[in-house]
Design a protein around this motif. Sequence first.
Motif, PDB file in Angstrom:
ATOM      1  N   GLU A  41      47.468  42.804  37.044  1.00  0.00           N
ATOM      2  CA  GLU A  41      47.349  43.822  38.095  1.00  0.00           C
ATOM      3  C   GLU A  41      45.904  44.280  38.239  1.00  0.00           C
ATOM      4  O   GLU A  41      45.406  44.438  39.365  1.00  0.00           O
ATOM      5  CB  GLU A  41      48.241  45.024  37.774  1.00  0.00           C
ATOM      6  N   VAL A  42      45.236  44.496  37.116  1.00  0.00           N
ATOM      7  CA  VAL A  42      43.829  44.920  37.146  1.00  0.00           C
ATOM      8  C   VAL A  42      42.981  43.823  37.772  1.00  0.00           C
ATOM      9  O   VAL A  42      42.126  44.095  38.624  1.00  0.00           O
ATOM     10  CB  VAL A  42      43.332  45.283  35.729  1.00  0.00           C
ATOM     11  N   GLU A  44      43.898  41.605  39.902  1.00  0.00           N
ATOM     12  CA  GLU A  44      44.189  41.538  41.340  1.00  0.00           C
ATOM     13  C   GLU A  44      43.476  42.640  42.118  1.00  0.00           C
ATOM     14  O   GLU A  44      43.306  42.538  43.332  1.00  0.00           O
ATOM     15  CB  GLU A  44      45.699  41.613  41.571  1.00  0.00           C
ATOM     16  N   ALA A  45      43.065  43.696  41.426  1.00  0.00           N
ATOM     17  CA  ALA A  45      42.309  44.780  42.056  1.00  0.00           C
ATOM     18  C   ALA A  45      40.818  44.443  42.090  1.00  0.00           C
ATOM     19  O   ALA A  45      39.976  45.331  42.233  1.00  0.00           O
ATOM     20  CB  ALA A  45      42.548  46.094  41.325  1.00  0.00           C
ATOM     21  N   ASN A  46      40.502  43.170  41.948  1.00  0.00           N
ATOM     22  CA  ASN A  46      39.134  42.643  42.026  1.00  0.00           C
ATOM     23  C   ASN A  46      38.236  43.069  40.882  1.00  0.00           C
ATOM     24  O   ASN A  46      37.020  43.190  41.039  1.00  0.00           O
ATOM     25  CB  ASN A  46      38.485  42.994  43.375  1.00  0.00           C
ATOM     26  N   ASN A  60      44.094  52.376  31.524  1.00  0.00           N
ATOM     27  CA  ASN A  60      45.266  52.737  32.327  1.00  0.00           C
ATOM     28  C   ASN A  60      46.473  53.010  31.447  1.00  0.00           C
ATOM     29  O   ASN A  60      47.193  53.989  31.651  1.00  0.00           O
ATOM     30  CB  ASN A  60      45.594  51.630  33.342  1.00  0.00           C
TER      31      ASN A  60
END
Length: 104
Positions: A41-42, A44-46, A60
């Motif tokens: 997820e991290v 994918e957040a670039n 997180n």
Amino acid sequence: MSDSASVVVHLLDKEYRVACPPGERDNLIRAARFLDDRMREVREANVVGLERIAVMAALNLAHELLQSNSALDNRANNSDRLAQLLQKMDAEISAHQRLRDPRD
């Protein structure tokens, strides 16, 4: 004989061998899958770079853990306060009943 065995886990398509007590193997694998999902997820957040992804995922997760602990503490405090109020109410009811019924 050793008290721990090694387990292979995968994080962002990299393989890590981790020492683990035999009874904790399934929990370690579940934790690694959970962490892998969070790291993805991290990413994918670039966020770029394995170390940075790992640190951001850890931050997180730490933040979520602290929020959960705070919520649990608040619930425990509220529960304690409620128990105190219930005890006080019981005492007041008992005192009131004794005043109304002198046979007690």
